[in-house]
Write a protein that holds these residues in place. Sequence first.
Motif, PDB file in Angstrom:
ATOM      1  N   UNK A  48       0.763  -1.172  -0.018  1.00  0.00           N
ATOM      2  CA  UNK A  48      -0.014  -0.010   0.022  1.00  0.00           C
ATOM      3  C   UNK A  48       0.856   1.179  -0.103  1.00  0.00           C
ATOM      4  N   UNK A  49       2.086   1.464   1.037  1.00  0.00           N
ATOM      5  CA  UNK A  49       2.848   2.443   0.894  1.00  0.00           C
ATOM      6  C   UNK A  49       3.540   2.739  -0.615  1.00  0.00           C
ATOM      7  N   UNK A  50       3.481   1.706  -1.266  1.00  0.00           N
ATOM      8  CA  UNK A  50       4.331   1.925  -2.703  1.00  0.00           C
ATOM      9  C   UNK A  50       3.189   1.853  -3.697  1.00  0.00           C
ATOM     10  N   UNK A  51       1.638   1.995  -3.531  1.00  0.00           N
ATOM     11  CA  UNK A  51       0.784   2.009  -4.425  1.00  0.00           C
ATOM     12  C   UNK A  51       0.594   3.404  -4.649  1.00  0.00           C
ATOM     13  N   UNK A  52       0.982   3.829  -6.202  1.00  0.00           N
ATOM     14  CA  UNK A  52       0.846   5.223  -6.543  1.00  0.00           C
ATOM     15  C   UNK A  52      -0.625   5.884  -6.281  1.00  0.00           C
ATOM     16  N   UNK A  53      -1.726   5.106  -6.196  1.00  0.00           N
ATOM     17  CA  UNK A  53      -2.909   5.713  -5.814  1.00  0.00           C
ATOM     18  C   UNK A  53      -3.055   6.025  -4.662  1.00  0.00           C
ATOM     19  N   UNK A  54      -2.493   5.263  -3.566  1.00  0.00           N
ATOM     20  CA  UNK A  54      -2.257   5.718  -2.203  1.00  0.00           C
ATOM     21  C   UNK A  54      -1.574   6.923  -2.134  1.00  0.00           C
ATOM     22  N   UNK A  55      -0.381   6.748  -2.507  1.00  0.00           N
ATOM     23  CA  UNK A  55       0.508   7.974  -2.630  1.00  0.00           C
ATOM     24  C   UNK A  55       0.099   9.153  -2.877  1.00  0.00           C
ATOM     25  N   UNK A  56      -0.771   9.157  -4.022  1.00  0.00           N
ATOM     26  CA  UNK A  56      -1.366  10.300  -4.450  1.00  0.00           C
ATOM     27  C   UNK A  56      -2.303  10.994  -3.495  1.00  0.00           C
ATOM     28  N   UNK A  67      -8.863  16.802   1.128  1.00  0.00           N
ATOM     29  CA  UNK A  67      -9.020  15.953   2.604  1.00  0.00           C
ATOM     30  C   UNK A  67      -8.447  14.440   2.182  1.00  0.00           C
ATOM     31  N   UNK A  68      -8.028  13.809   3.389  1.00  0.00           N
ATOM     32  CA  UNK A  68      -7.760  12.327   3.069  1.00  0.00           C
ATOM     33  C   UNK A  68      -8.752  11.472   3.855  1.00  0.00           C
ATOM     34  N   UNK A  69      -9.329  10.515   2.899  1.00  0.00           N
ATOM     35  CA  UNK A  69     -10.284   9.796   3.611  1.00  0.00           C
ATOM     36  C   UNK A  69      -9.844   8.277   3.691  1.00  0.00           C
ATOM     37  N   UNK A  70      -9.786   8.019   5.045  1.00  0.00           N
ATOM     38  CA  UNK A  70      -8.890   6.778   5.259  1.00  0.00           C
ATOM     39  C   UNK A  70      -9.828   5.388   4.880  1.00  0.00           C
ATOM     40  N   UNK A  71     -11.014   5.594   4.438  1.00  0.00           N
ATOM     41  CA  UNK A  71     -12.022   4.535   4.112  1.00  0.00           C
ATOM     42  C   UNK A  71     -11.690   4.162   2.590  1.00  0.00           C
ATOM     43  N   UNK A  72     -11.009   5.018   1.786  1.00  0.00           N
ATOM     44  CA  UNK A  72     -10.725   4.386   0.368  1.00  0.00           C
ATOM     45  C   UNK A  72      -9.976   3.365   0.433  1.00  0.00           C
ATOM     46  N   UNK A  73     -10.477   2.324  -0.450  1.00  0.00           N
ATOM     47  CA  UNK A  73      -9.404   1.035  -0.635  1.00  0.00           C
ATOM     48  C   UNK A  73      -8.631   1.271  -2.021  1.00  0.00           C
ATOM     49  N   UNK A  74      -7.300   1.396  -1.925  1.00  0.00           N
ATOM     50  CA  UNK A  74      -6.488   1.690  -3.054  1.00  0.00           C
ATOM     51  C   UNK A  74      -5.983   0.266  -3.497  1.00  0.00           C
ATOM     52  N   UNK A  75      -6.296  -0.887  -3.185  1.00  0.00           N
ATOM     53  CA  UNK A  75      -5.346  -2.087  -3.461  1.00  0.00           C
ATOM     54  C   UNK A  75      -6.146  -2.287  -4.884  1.00  0.00           C
ATOM     55  N   UNK A  76      -5.015  -2.644  -5.892  1.00  0.00           N
ATOM     56  CA  UNK A  76      -5.587  -2.922  -7.094  1.00  0.00           C
ATOM     57  C   UNK A  76      -5.805  -4.421  -7.458  1.00  0.00           C
ATOM     58  N   UNK A  77      -5.036  -5.194  -6.485  1.00  0.00           N
ATOM     59  CA  UNK A  77      -5.565  -6.528  -6.539  1.00  0.00           C
ATOM     60  C   UNK A  77      -5.333  -7.144  -7.720  1.00  0.00           C
ATOM     61  N   UNK A  78      -6.371  -7.895  -8.151  1.00  0.00           N
ATOM     62  CA  UNK A  78      -6.554  -8.732  -9.406  1.00  0.00           C
ATOM     63  C   UNK A  78      -6.493  -8.087 -10.618  1.00  0.00           C
ATOM     64  N   UNK A  79      -6.591  -6.710 -10.611  1.00  0.00           N
ATOM     65  CA  UNK A  79      -6.239  -5.859 -11.801  1.00  0.00           C
ATOM     66  C   UNK A  79      -4.857  -5.822 -12.286  1.00  0.00           C
ATOM     67  N   UNK A  80      -4.023  -6.167 -11.633  1.00  0.00           N
ATOM     68  CA  UNK A  80      -2.580  -6.016 -12.081  1.00  0.00           C
ATOM     69  C   UNK A  80      -2.186  -7.592 -12.126  1.00  0.00           C
TER      70      UNK A  80
END
Length: 415
Positions: A48-56, A67-80
């Motif tokens: 997650x720390x290395x995920x560009x969407x999270x880093x954005x 603002x930062x929303x901690x509820x958003x899931x940035x994990x791309x999982x099976x899409x990569x």
Amino acid sequence: MSRPAWPDATAVHAALAPAGAVIEERRALYRLGLELLAPGHEPVPVTQLDNPLFRFRIGEALAGRMPFDPRIDDDLGARTTELPAGPFTIRVVTGTDDRLAGAMRVIQTQSLPGRRPPQPLTGDDEALATVAAGLRKVREVSPALADDLLAHVGLLVVLDPATSGGLISASSRLFPGLILIDRPSSAYAVAEAVVHEGAHVKLFDLAITRNFLGADVAAGREFRPSWSVAVWPVEQVMAAFHAYTCLAQFADDVARRGEMGELGPDSLLTRARERATEIGRWLLGEQDALESDARWLLHTLLGDGGEPEPPSPVTRSICDGHYTLDPMVRLARIESTGRVLAGRPGTPPELHWLDGEAAELVVELSRAPAGRSLSEIGAGRAAVLGALAEATLVRATPRGGVLSSSDGTGTSEGT
């Protein structure tokens, strides 16, 4: 008289900051950023720390732009799909969803105004195989350079040519670690794009962990390259200089293998050294816009034999008294380098990288809840203490006083 050999970019990078240390410090920054933006949030994994969407999202919140929303899931999982790249694996987008579409819209607004957002190419096994071959090729040709740059790549997106608008490759500082490439025609096209954009994402990581670019770096500074009608601000010029320097080194390795004939018509490798030199010479005349580490990198990669002038020492007055670490400050110590990242909540939060005696002193004060007197700290560290006080990371109580309010003001004992 022949020119001495150009310096090896991987050795230059390592002298400034070993690749592993930069990654460790970058992750520490995002961990502390999350702690400041979402207190009590459970720790997130390295992926997650290395995920560009999270880093954005963290970067935009730390910059005060959203603002930062901690509820958003940035994990791309099976899409990569993970492809091997020496000691690393590179995540390549092979599926899409609203989060990726949103990232493409942001990039389009930032870098491609007037165009439709580019779309990831999915379901193309041939393109994926070419990307895999390109990752192997870059390591075959320049193994050390490949490992140095690929360590900073978090996500690779192959674009649908119907939506890329002729874009060959790109990276966005808003999404650090993200690389975009058009559908590749050959392994060498991928290898060159990975070096080019990998150099950019490497520089992005250096810029957030070292002294590189000031807040007003682009004010009134513009470079017009001889090969283009473009106009670049200093930040873009520094990124281009670094990328062309890495491309020139890759070109030397390709030439040694006798494979220059395998390059495509859009390759920049044959012109990379010439362009790096032109850009670097312009930057030398504008180096006062760069901070100390960027100036050192510029001189060293140019191999001009010059050294940037050291910054003038700043003398700060410091009063006798007792000093404590601001209780709101949070510290993250980087074991491999001894550096400290200090953070304080706010809107937006503050972050400060500390080196040497400054890092040692804040750690000492963090272990002394009652604080230390100036005599205990030592007169020899008065200038360092003054800088920490000026940054309001430490607070002072005059001799004979006690802290009486959250802003560190003091009152005389017994009154």
